[in-house]
Design a protein around this motif. Structure first.
Motif, PDB file in Angstrom:
ATOM      1  N   LEU A  57       0.834  -1.204   0.000  1.00  0.00           N
ATOM      2  CA  LEU A  57       0.000   0.000   0.000  1.00  0.00           C
ATOM      3  C   LEU A  57       0.869   1.254   0.000  1.00  0.00           C
ATOM      4  O   LEU A  57       0.551   2.237  -0.683  1.00  0.00           O
ATOM      5  N   ASP A  58       1.960   1.231   0.755  1.00  0.00           N
ATOM      6  CA  ASP A  58       2.897   2.363   0.755  1.00  0.00           C
ATOM      7  C   ASP A  58       3.451   2.596  -0.647  1.00  0.00           C
ATOM      8  O   ASP A  58       3.511   3.731  -1.120  1.00  0.00           O
ATOM      9  N   GLU A  59       3.862   1.516  -1.313  1.00  0.00           N
ATOM     10  CA  GLU A  59       4.428   1.624  -2.665  1.00  0.00           C
ATOM     11  C   GLU A  59       3.416   2.134  -3.675  1.00  0.00           C
ATOM     12  O   GLU A  59       3.785   2.749  -4.673  1.00  0.00           O
ATOM     13  N   LEU A  60       2.154   1.887  -3.432  1.00  0.00           N
ATOM     14  CA  LEU A  60       1.095   2.358  -4.327  1.00  0.00           C
ATOM     15  C   LEU A  60       0.700   3.808  -4.036  1.00  0.00           C
ATOM     16  O   LEU A  60      -0.228   4.332  -4.645  1.00  0.00           O
ATOM     17  N   GLY A  61       1.406   4.447  -3.109  1.00  0.00           N
ATOM     18  CA  GLY A  61       1.131   5.840  -2.783  1.00  0.00           C
ATOM     19  C   GLY A  61       0.075   6.038  -1.717  1.00  0.00           C
ATOM     20  O   GLY A  61      -0.416   7.142  -1.525  1.00  0.00           O
ATOM     21  N   LEU A  62      -0.263   4.979  -0.991  1.00  0.00           N
ATOM     22  CA  LEU A  62      -1.304   5.061   0.037  1.00  0.00           C
ATOM     23  C   LEU A  62      -0.736   5.132   1.448  1.00  0.00           C
ATOM     24  O   LEU A  62      -1.492   5.061   2.418  1.00  0.00           O
ATOM     25  N   GLY A  63       0.568   5.262   1.566  1.00  0.00           N
ATOM     26  CA  GLY A  63       1.199   5.358   2.887  1.00  0.00           C
ATOM     27  C   GLY A  63       0.635   6.527   3.680  1.00  0.00           C
ATOM     28  O   GLY A  63       0.380   7.601   3.135  1.00  0.00           O
ATOM     29  N   GLY A  64       0.376   6.300   4.953  1.00  0.00           N
ATOM     30  CA  GLY A  64      -0.160   7.344   5.821  1.00  0.00           C
ATOM     31  C   GLY A  64      -1.662   7.525   5.720  1.00  0.00           C
ATOM     32  O   GLY A  64      -2.235   8.330   6.446  1.00  0.00           O
ATOM     33  N   THR A  65      -2.318   6.795   4.821  1.00  0.00           N
ATOM     34  CA  THR A  65      -3.767   6.960   4.661  1.00  0.00           C
ATOM     35  C   THR A  65      -4.560   5.898   5.401  1.00  0.00           C
ATOM     36  O   THR A  65      -5.773   5.993   5.493  1.00  0.00           O
ATOM     37  N   PHE A  66      -3.884   4.879   5.938  1.00  0.00           N
ATOM     38  CA  PHE A  66      -4.575   3.809   6.660  1.00  0.00           C
ATOM     39  C   PHE A  66      -4.003   3.688   8.064  1.00  0.00           C
ATOM     40  O   PHE A  66      -2.871   4.073   8.324  1.00  0.00           O
ATOM     41  N   ASP A  67      -4.818   3.172   8.984  1.00  0.00           N
ATOM     42  CA  ASP A  67      -4.374   3.075  10.376  1.00  0.00           C
ATOM     43  C   ASP A  67      -4.404   1.651  10.921  1.00  0.00           C
ATOM     44  O   ASP A  67      -3.960   1.419  12.044  1.00  0.00           O
ATOM     45  N   ALA A  68      -4.904   0.698  10.150  1.00  0.00           N
ATOM     46  CA  ALA A  68      -4.923  -0.685  10.629  1.00  0.00           C
ATOM     47  C   ALA A  68      -4.982  -1.643   9.451  1.00  0.00           C
ATOM     48  O   ALA A  68      -5.646  -1.376   8.456  1.00  0.00           O
ATOM     49  N   VAL A  69      -4.244  -2.753   9.601  1.00  0.00           N
ATOM     50  CA  VAL A  69      -4.243  -3.829   8.605  1.00  0.00           C
ATOM     51  C   VAL A  69      -4.399  -5.140   9.360  1.00  0.00           C
ATOM     52  O   VAL A  69      -3.762  -5.346  10.387  1.00  0.00           O
ATOM     53  N   CYS A  70      -5.236  -6.021   8.848  1.00  0.00           N
ATOM     54  CA  CYS A  70      -5.417  -7.330   9.448  1.00  0.00           C
ATOM     55  C   CYS A  70      -5.420  -8.376   8.334  1.00  0.00           C
ATOM     56  O   CYS A  70      -6.176  -8.246   7.377  1.00  0.00           O
ATOM     57  N   VAL A  71      -4.559  -9.384   8.474  1.00  0.00           N
ATOM     58  CA  VAL A  71      -4.522 -10.493   7.534  1.00  0.00           C
ATOM     59  C   VAL A  71      -4.815 -11.764   8.338  1.00  0.00           C
ATOM     60  O   VAL A  71      -3.934 -12.289   9.012  1.00  0.00           O
ATOM     61  N   PRO A  72      -6.054 -12.246   8.322  1.00  0.00           N
ATOM     62  CA  PRO A  72      -6.394 -13.459   9.073  1.00  0.00           C
ATOM     63  C   PRO A  72      -5.592 -14.661   8.563  1.00  0.00           C
ATOM     64  O   PRO A  72      -5.393 -14.817   7.354  1.00  0.00           O
ATOM     65  N   MET A  73      -5.150 -15.484   9.500  1.00  0.00           N
ATOM     66  CA  MET A  73      -4.340 -16.659   9.177  1.00  0.00           C
ATOM     67  C   MET A  73      -5.127 -17.934   9.461  1.00  0.00           C
ATOM     68  O   MET A  73      -6.072 -17.929  10.254  1.00  0.00           O
ATOM     69  N   ASN A  74      -4.688 -19.035   8.839  1.00  0.00           N
ATOM     70  CA  ASN A  74      -5.321 -20.321   9.112  1.00  0.00           C
ATOM     71  C   ASN A  74      -5.002 -20.757  10.541  1.00  0.00           C
ATOM     72  O   ASN A  74      -4.183 -20.140  11.222  1.00  0.00           O
ATOM     73  N   ARG A  75      -5.631 -21.809  11.009  1.00  0.00           N
ATOM     74  CA  ARG A  75      -5.455 -22.242  12.403  1.00  0.00           C
ATOM     75  C   ARG A  75      -4.007 -22.582  12.743  1.00  0.00           C
ATOM     76  O   ARG A  75      -3.570 -22.392  13.857  1.00  0.00           O
ATOM     77  N   LYS A  76      -3.271 -23.105  11.782  1.00  0.00           N
ATOM     78  CA  LYS A  76      -1.873 -23.458  12.019  1.00  0.00           C
ATOM     79  C   LYS A  76      -0.945 -22.249  11.941  1.00  0.00           C
ATOM     80  O   LYS A  76       0.209 -22.327  12.336  1.00  0.00           O
ATOM     81  N   GLY A  77      -1.450 -21.144  11.412  1.00  0.00           N
ATOM     82  CA  GLY A  77      -0.635 -19.941  11.268  1.00  0.00           C
ATOM     83  C   GLY A  77       0.371 -20.037  10.134  1.00  0.00           C
ATOM     84  O   GLY A  77       1.337 -19.280  10.087  1.00  0.00           O
ATOM     85  N   THR A  78       0.133 -20.947   9.200  1.00  0.00           N
ATOM     86  CA  THR A  78       1.088 -21.163   8.117  1.00  0.00           C
ATOM     87  C   THR A  78       0.697 -20.453   6.823  1.00  0.00           C
ATOM     88  O   THR A  78       1.516 -20.346   5.920  1.00  0.00           O
ATOM     89  N   ASN A  80      -2.232 -17.291   5.062  1.00  0.00           N
ATOM     90  CA  ASN A  80      -3.384 -16.409   5.254  1.00  0.00           C
ATOM     91  C   ASN A  80      -4.617 -17.058   4.628  1.00  0.00           C
ATOM     92  O   ASN A  80      -4.514 -18.082   3.962  1.00  0.00           O
ATOM     93  N   LEU A  81      -5.765 -16.466   4.844  1.00  0.00           N
ATOM     94  CA  LEU A  81      -7.021 -17.011   4.327  1.00  0.00           C
ATOM     95  C   LEU A  81      -7.393 -16.428   2.967  1.00  0.00           C
ATOM     96  O   LEU A  81      -8.491 -16.654   2.473  1.00  0.00           O
ATOM     97  N   GLY A  82      -6.470 -15.677   2.379  1.00  0.00           N
ATOM     98  CA  GLY A  82      -6.700 -15.143   1.037  1.00  0.00           C
ATOM     99  C   GLY A  82      -7.241 -13.733   0.993  1.00  0.00           C
ATOM    100  O   GLY A  82      -7.558 -13.223  -0.075  1.00  0.00           O
ATOM    101  N   TYR A  83      -7.355 -13.086   2.140  1.00  0.00           N
ATOM    102  CA  TYR A  83      -7.870 -11.728   2.161  1.00  0.00           C
ATOM    103  C   TYR A  83      -7.269 -10.933   3.322  1.00  0.00           C
ATOM    104  O   TYR A  83      -6.703 -11.488   4.256  1.00  0.00           O
ATOM    105  N   ALA A  84      -7.414  -9.618   3.219  1.00  0.00           N
ATOM    106  CA  ALA A  84      -6.932  -8.707   4.264  1.00  0.00           C
ATOM    107  C   ALA A  84      -7.983  -7.626   4.477  1.00  0.00           C
ATOM    108  O   ALA A  84      -8.745  -7.296   3.570  1.00  0.00           O
ATOM    109  N   PHE A  85      -8.013  -7.086   5.679  1.00  0.00           N
ATOM    110  CA  PHE A  85      -8.849  -5.936   6.001  1.00  0.00           C
ATOM    111  C   PHE A  85      -7.930  -4.745   6.190  1.00  0.00           C
ATOM    112  O   PHE A  85      -6.889  -4.861   6.844  1.00  0.00           O
TER     113      PHE A  85
END
Length: 133
Positions: A57-78, A80-85
């Motif tokens: 997001l920073d490289e796309l010029g969006l740095g400083g415009t967001f305050d939280a990122v969440c990438v849910p992981m599978n139960r084993k933590g190995t 991600n589930l294919g999406y991010a918030f």
């Protein structure tokens, strides 16, 4: 910041057929979005982590415009589930991300697939108190 109730949220434009004219599409999304600031970025490559989403997001010029990122992981933590918030500081920033990223292939995030970006039904500002940040 990724509360359990957001592990499988609905997205407003989830797999809806795209309008042919981008102007009409964006006008409709703006109307539906209201003051929404939380987006869901789908089709992430399995190994992508929160830091990589932030960096992309920073490289796309969006740095400083967001305050939280969440990438849910599978139960084993190995993997991600294919999406991010991503929660943005304002609706205009969320809109800019949607315009920049939706339908684009970003090697750092998706490898060879195009990202799908949409507004989340549950917004960070609406989440129950006591969730983790």
């Amino acid at each position: 910041w990724c509360p359990p109730e957001m592990s499988h949220p609905q997205v407003l434009d989830d797999d809806a057929p795209r309008m042919q004219e981008r102007g009409k599409l964006h006008a409709k999304e703006d109307e539906e979005a209201g003051g929404r600031t939380t987006l869901m970025i789908r089709r992430l490559a399995p190994g992508v982590l929160e830091d990589e989403v932030r960096a992309a997001l920073d490289e796309l010029g969006l740095g400083g415009t967001f305050d939280a990122v969440c990438v849910p992981m599978n139960r084993k933590g190995t993997s991600n589930l294919g999406y991010a918030f991503v929660n943005f500081r304002g609706p205009a920033h969320a809109r800019a991300c949607l315009e920049i990223l939706d339908g684009k292939t970003v090697a750092a995030l998706t490898a060879k697939r195009a990202c799908r970006v949409g507004y989340c039904d549950i917004q960070r500002s609406e989440r129950p108190q006591g969730g983790r940040d």
